[in-house]
Design a protein around this motif. Structure first.
Motif, mmCIF file in Angstrom:
data_model
loop_
_atom_site.group_PDB
_atom_site.id
_atom_site.type_symbol
_atom_site.label_atom_id
_atom_site.label_comp_id
_atom_site.label_asym_id
_atom_site.label_seq_id
_atom_site.Cartn_x
_atom_site.Cartn_y
_atom_site.Cartn_z
ATOM 1 N N VAL A 187 23.924 -89.100 37.029
ATOM 2 C CA VAL A 187 22.762 -88.972 37.906
ATOM 3 C C VAL A 187 23.212 -88.746 39.342
ATOM 4 C CG1 VAL A 187 20.811 -90.211 38.886
ATOM 5 C CG2 VAL A 187 21.226 -90.296 36.410
ATOM 6 N N LEU A 188 24.146 -89.574 39.797
ATOM 7 C CA LEU A 188 24.613 -89.439 41.178
ATOM 8 C C LEU A 188 25.153 -88.028 41.416
ATOM 9 C CD1 LEU A 188 26.538 -92.810 41.719
ATOM 10 C CD2 LEU A 188 24.396 -92.131 42.841
ATOM 11 N N ARG A 189 25.984 -87.569 40.504
ATOM 12 C CA ARG A 189 26.683 -86.297 40.728
ATOM 13 C C ARG A 189 25.793 -85.083 40.438
ATOM 14 N NH1 ARG A 189 31.923 -85.989 41.245
ATOM 15 N NH2 ARG A 189 31.937 -84.016 40.118
ATOM 16 N N ASP A 190 25.125 -85.112 39.270
ATOM 17 C CA ASP A 190 24.449 -83.886 38.831
ATOM 18 C C ASP A 190 23.007 -83.798 39.316
ATOM 19 O OD1 ASP A 190 26.803 -83.359 37.543
ATOM 20 O OD2 ASP A 190 26.119 -84.049 35.582
ATOM 21 N N GLU A 191 22.345 -84.947 39.465
ATOM 22 C CA GLU A 191 20.937 -84.906 39.876
ATOM 23 C C GLU A 191 20.804 -85.074 41.384
ATOM 24 O OE1 GLU A 191 18.766 -84.207 37.499
ATOM 25 O OE2 GLU A 191 20.243 -84.444 35.890
ATOM 26 N N LEU A 192 21.590 -85.971 41.959
ATOM 27 C CA LEU A 192 21.423 -86.292 43.387
ATOM 28 C C LEU A 192 22.493 -85.631 44.260
ATOM 29 C CD1 LEU A 192 20.606 -90.086 42.886
ATOM 30 C CD2 LEU A 192 18.985 -88.191 43.140
ATOM 31 N N HIS A 193 23.448 -84.966 43.616
ATOM 32 C CA HIS A 193 24.531 -84.270 44.330
ATOM 33 C C HIS A 193 25.329 -85.188 45.260
ATOM 34 C CE1 HIS A 193 23.231 -80.721 42.382
ATOM 35 N NE2 HIS A 193 22.046 -80.733 42.969
ATOM 36 N N LEU A 194 25.398 -86.447 44.878
ATOM 37 C CA LEU A 194 26.297 -87.382 45.585
ATOM 38 C C LEU A 194 27.607 -87.368 44.803
ATOM 39 C CD1 LEU A 194 23.752 -90.276 46.245
ATOM 40 C CD2 LEU A 194 24.732 -88.728 47.953
ATOM 41 N N THR A 195 28.478 -86.443 45.172
ATOM 42 C CA THR A 195 29.687 -86.217 44.362
ATOM 43 C C THR A 195 30.899 -86.998 44.867
ATOM 44 O OG1 THR A 195 30.134 -84.218 45.617
ATOM 45 C CG2 THR A 195 28.948 -83.935 43.545
#
Lengths: 91, 751, 156
Positions: C29-37
């Motif tokens: 979720v963080l990486r793919d949905e919220l772009h918090l990579t």
């Protein structure tokens, strides 16, 4: 005159000599000179008219990326060793 | 010892240029890359170690909702059985392609067979399970000595042993044989008073970078292929893609994103061509990511090996002869680092009579890939253990024995070349004087060991351009991906030339369309060769700016000199201007100044290291604890000492992991049973003490600042040093890696 | 495909809403949905710590937490650590000590160090090593990371 150190596995072609003095001012000339003295050696070191890609050339102890036309000093010592790629330290 | 030159920037410890991005989570690594319309790819891998592929049916996967395309080896251009030149070396193109997607046989568990592109990673994964592959199982061969047996299962029916000597046309798993011979080996052993001969086994270990492999590929309608990825070498990726896809390099752009570790393991391509094939098939950008099991099972480990070492010495300590046979597992396709192992095995010592035989052997394991000083660690485990044993037999301090026989400038390396200025003796002396070596050691079950190591380092091509900004800063453009702080170490060399602070350089790593060819970040070459290019590019800037100063001052160019960041006129006119001030006058004197340089330097200069370790052996559990560790290493000249120390400390700890815990564990079917970070146990910080990195500086004559590559050699001594320390602690010679608790208990006769 | 759930959570002091499938991990979720990579995937099974975030004051591997579990909770990620005009002292200490090489594990280490110092502002070297043992680094040998965390403890 340049000296070629003969790889251990082809010393059967050089009557057991481990180094041979050759004539020539370029890589091509010294290899041809070696071939003249000891037939069959060139085919081991070259792939057609280039150094075999599995071989690395050392000139005076330093791995040097050379082509057949590159000059060779008269007092150079050449080694033909297995080419090895570097690995990866992280830098 | 070290030649003392005054530097302003070199030898200081500035904050690295990419530091803020990396501590705030903003740096974009390969897997972080996003693009509109992205599909997600997933690779189906072989569950078998050795099998013929009878058929592949992808129809069910193709029909699965969300799936946009499926590819197999059929989608690769037919590969010829020819040698492809790939910058660093030659590779058989069929082997290269078959390792990307297997065409006729699978040769290891984890071998890629097919790949799916879908609208989500989960769908792609589910669709992979719908691909039906029919296999005809074949017996696997998993160990190098077994693979060399005449009746061993054969991996490649058309593989014969290549050798400079006589060719043999019988099918075999021995892909090549090499030999180095110096002096008269029989005579050497005859002269010896003590001869030690032992066999050593090392396990299969992985580079263990934390970031799995990744690639995003997209074909434009005009045929332009772009690949965004993390890699040790964008140009190497471009070359491999061009060969595998049979596509012109001019139509391929590789964009290197930040890379999460490589250690040699991110030079070969695996999923990058697969992403390209999927992008081609679907007409959409496709991202393919590996998971950790994929990384262990599908990417190059460093080979297991069987090594025999025989060395003889006279009573006075002179080593008279050394002989070895090195048999390395190449994995599924030829190409282990046995050549490097053969070069390094006796390289620290000046020995008159040497015979070295090396064998490259295919087995049913992933194709091996370089790992930090590839081959040298395996070899040194043998040599340095035997040297320790010789010292014991001769009753000579092991460090003294190394000092007596250590290679120096002018000595001939066992494989032939004569050493230029090297710093092996200096690393030994630094270890000898270190408080660690002079401290007491004698508690029960505590032991101390030392070992040394050599790595030759490489040069290869690097390109750098420098754009001068009007405020006296520079933008430095390079093609070397930064894995460990090389933006800083390269920028600092340009800064030193120009007399500006390191912070006045903006280094940028760019794609393959934007800089001249630059070889991989590997071989400990980057600070050396790309740094050398930065030095030359900065010299080019100086030359051009001298001309600008001459114009301004209306003097002859020859009458302008540059020193300490100041241009000044000589011979008459009293003029002076700083680099910064002159940078502001470029538009009035002819326009922008762009410095450039390309290099392919030959004098990489070898690196040596000597390590001292104290261990405690728990005789109840067999666990070995590292109590204290000191590593001395010749760095030539440390550009950024903190990152040199970091390379040493990191290499040491990888070596400790290799020594004590790390190995691929296989069952009889050839399945790796520990393909996770839980079961493939790399060292954590709780397993370790501080690592004392001692930098010795014997300048490399082949670099303007004396730089030697530092990245690789620190992994070489640890397994032998620890084995020697274990011997000192409990009196048992360990000859098999890893020296894990079960092996120690076995050796102690407790299980 | 399972129906997506609506989740409301707090990330770095901001209310965040997202839709996610029940099987999606917090890391996804963080990486793919919220772009918090900033949180990285190194292993996806809780062994490497590269995805460490702080959830309701507790250090977690975000790959082992489901996205839907974070409903009504509050979390800190690497992206929220620095002020607009200055870095967090742990981030400064990592830079000063050269405690990163490739940097892929760095966000995870910094979040673990933050959780440690929130719990124990003056740790010993052993306590630092114990607390950070869930984070793998393959480049540095940990020496400079441990020093950075000890330095950060002194600075805060």
């Amino acid at each position: 005159m340049p000296v070629i150190a003969i790889p251990a596995l082809i010393r059967n072609l050089t009557d057991g000599e481990d180094s041979v003095t050759v004539e020539g001012a370029t890589i091509r000339e010294v290899i041809n000179s070696l071939e003249d003295q000891y037939p069959g050696t060139k085919a081991k070191l070259c792939d057609g008219d280039r150094i075999h890609p599995s071989i690395g050339v050392y000139i005076n102890g330093v791995l040097t990326r050379v082509a057949m036309h590159d000059p060779v000093d008269t007092d150079a010592e050449l080694h033909f060793l297995p080419a090895i790629s570097g690995g990866g330290g992280s830098s | 010892m070290s030649e003392k030159k005054e530097y302003k920037v070199i030898g200081t410890r500035p904050i690295r240029h990419d530091g803020v991005d990396k501590v705030t989570g903003r740096a974009i690594y390969g897997a972080d890359f996003q693009i509109t319309g992205l599909l997600h790819g997933r690779v189906l891998r072989s569950p078998h170690a050795h099998a013929r592929i009878v058929s592949i049916d992808t129809s069910h996967a193709e029909a699965y909702p969300g799936v946009k395309g499926v590819v197999t080896a059929q989608d690769l251009p037919a590969a010829e059985d020819k040698m492809a030149d790939l910058g660093e070396g030659a590779v058989n193109l069929k082997y290269l392609c078959d390792n990307i997607l297997a065409s006729d046989k699978v040769l290891y568990k984890g071998h890629a067979i097919a790949a799916v592109a879908a609208t989500s990673p989960h769908i792609a994964e589910e669709a992979c399970e719908l691909i039906d592959v029919e296999y005809e199982l074949l017996p696997p061969v998993l160990e190098v000595r077994e693979a060399m047996e005449p009746d061993a299962p054969i991996l490649h029916e058309n593989l014969t042993t290549s050798s400079l000597g006589d060719e043999d046309d019988k099918p075999t798993n021995i892909a090549s044989h090499l030999q180095h011979k110096k002096g008269d080996i029989e005579k050497g052993f005859d002269e010896a008073d003590v001869v030690i001969e032992r066999g050593f086994v090392t396990g299969t270990v992985h580079q263990g970078y934390i970031e799995p492999h990744n690639a995003t590929a997209h074909y434009n309608q005009d045929g332009q292929l772009t690949v965004w990825c993390s890699t040790q070498g964008a140009f190497t990726v471009r070359e491999q893609l061009a060969e595998i896809l049979q596509y012109p390099v001019s139509k391929i752009k590789v964009v290197p994103l930040e890379i999460g570790g490589g250690f040699g393991g991110k030079i070969n391509v695996y999923i990058k061509p697969v992403a390209a094939l999927l992008a081609k098939k679907t007409g959409k950008p496709v991202k393919v990511l590996m998971n950790r099991a994929d990384v262990f099972e599908g990417t190059g480990p460093t080979p297991a090996s069987y090594i025999t070492i025989k060395m003889g010495a006279k009573k006075d300590g002179k080593i008279t002869a050394a002989q070895t046979s090195l048999a390395f597992e190449a994995g599924a396709y030829p190409g282990s680092p046995v050549g490097a192992g053969a070069m390094c095995v006796f390289a620290p010592y000046n020995i008159e009579n040497v015979l070295i035989d090396g064998y490259d052997v295919v087995v049913n394991k992933p194709k091996s890939a370089p790992y930090r000083a590839p081959g040298a660690t395996n070899a040194a485990f043998g040599t340095e253990t035997v040297v320790d044993e010789l010292a014991e037999e001769l009753n000579i301090d092991p460090l003294e024995l190394r000092l007596m026989n250590g290679a120096k400038e002018g000595d001939r390396r066992p494989d032939g070349p004569v050493y230029p200025r090297i710093g092996f003796i200096e690393t030994l002396e630094a270890a000898k004087e270190h408080p660690h070596y002079t401290s007491a050691n004698g508690k029960k079950y505590h032991g101390r060991g030392i070992a040394s190591g050599f790595w030759f380092n490489i040069g290869l091509e690097s390109s750098v351009t420098i754009n001068v900004n009007p405020d006296g800063t520079i933008n430095l453009v390079e093609g070397s991906t930064d894995i460990g702080g090389t933006r800083a170490s390269i920028a600092m060399q340009a800064a030193e030339v120009l007399g500006i602070p390191a912070e006045s350089v903006n280094p940028t790593v760019v794609d393959t369309n934007s800089i001249g060819y630059t070889a991989v970040t590997g071989g400990s070459r980057t600070t050396y060769a790309t740094g050398y290019a930065a030095y030359e590019a900065a010299q080019d800037v100086v030359k051009q700016m001298k001309a600008r100063a001459a114009k301004l001052w209306e003097v002859d160019e020859d009458n302008v000199q540059f020193a300490d960041g100041e241009f000044s006129s000589i011979n008459g006119k009293e003029e002076q201007m700083s680099f910064r001030d002159l940078s502001g006058k470029l538009s009035q004197t002819g326009g922008p100044v762009v410095g450039r340089a390309t290099m392919d330097p030959a004098g990489a200069g070898g690196a040596f290291a000597t390590h001292v370790v104290d261990v405690e052996v728990d005789v109840e559990t067999g666990k070995v604890e590292i109590l204290r560790y000191t590593a001395t290493q010749d760095a030539g000249k440390a550009i950024h000492p903190s990152y040199v120390e970091g390379q040493i400390q990191g290499g040491v700890v990888q070596g400790i992991g290799w020594a004590l815990n790390e190995e691929y564990i296989y069952n009889a079917e050839g399945e790796m049973t520990n393909a996770s970070f839980l079961d493939y146990r790399m060292p954590t910080c709780l397993d370790l003490p501080m690592i004392d990195a001692v930098i010795v500086e014997v300048p490399n004559p082949g670099h303007p600042y004396g730089v030697r590559g530092v990245g690789e050699v620190p992994i070489v001594p640890p397994p032998a040093a620890i084995a020697n320390a274990i011997y000192d602690a409990i009196g048992i010679r360990m000859t098999e890696l890893p020296m894990s608790p079960d092996r120690l208990l076995k050796a102690m006769g407790k299980i | 495909m399972a129906r997506k759930s609506h989740v409301q959570t707090t990330i770095n002091d901001e209310t965040v809403e997202f839709l996610c499938e029940p099987r999606q991990s917090l890391l996804e979720v963080l990486r793919d949905e919220l772009h918090l990579t900033g949180a990285k995937e190194g292993c996806n099974n809780g062994n490497c710590g590269a995805c460490s975030v702080i959830l309701d004051g507790r250090l977690v591997n975000s790959c082992l937490v489901l996205g839907v579990e974070t409903d009504g909770k509050s979390m800190e990620t690497i992206e929220g650590l620095a002020d607009p005009d200055k870095l967090h002292p742990i981030q400064d200490a990592f830079l000063e000590n050269a405690a990163l090489q490739c940097g892929i594990c760095t966000p995870g280490f910094i979040m673990s160090a933050k959780a440690l110092l929130d719990n124990n502002p003056n740790p010993t070297e052993h306590e630092v090593r114990y607390w950070l043992a869930g984070n793998l680094c393959r480049c540095t040998g940990y020496d400079k990371i441990v020093r950075a965390v000890l330095d950060a403890a002194e600075a805060t």
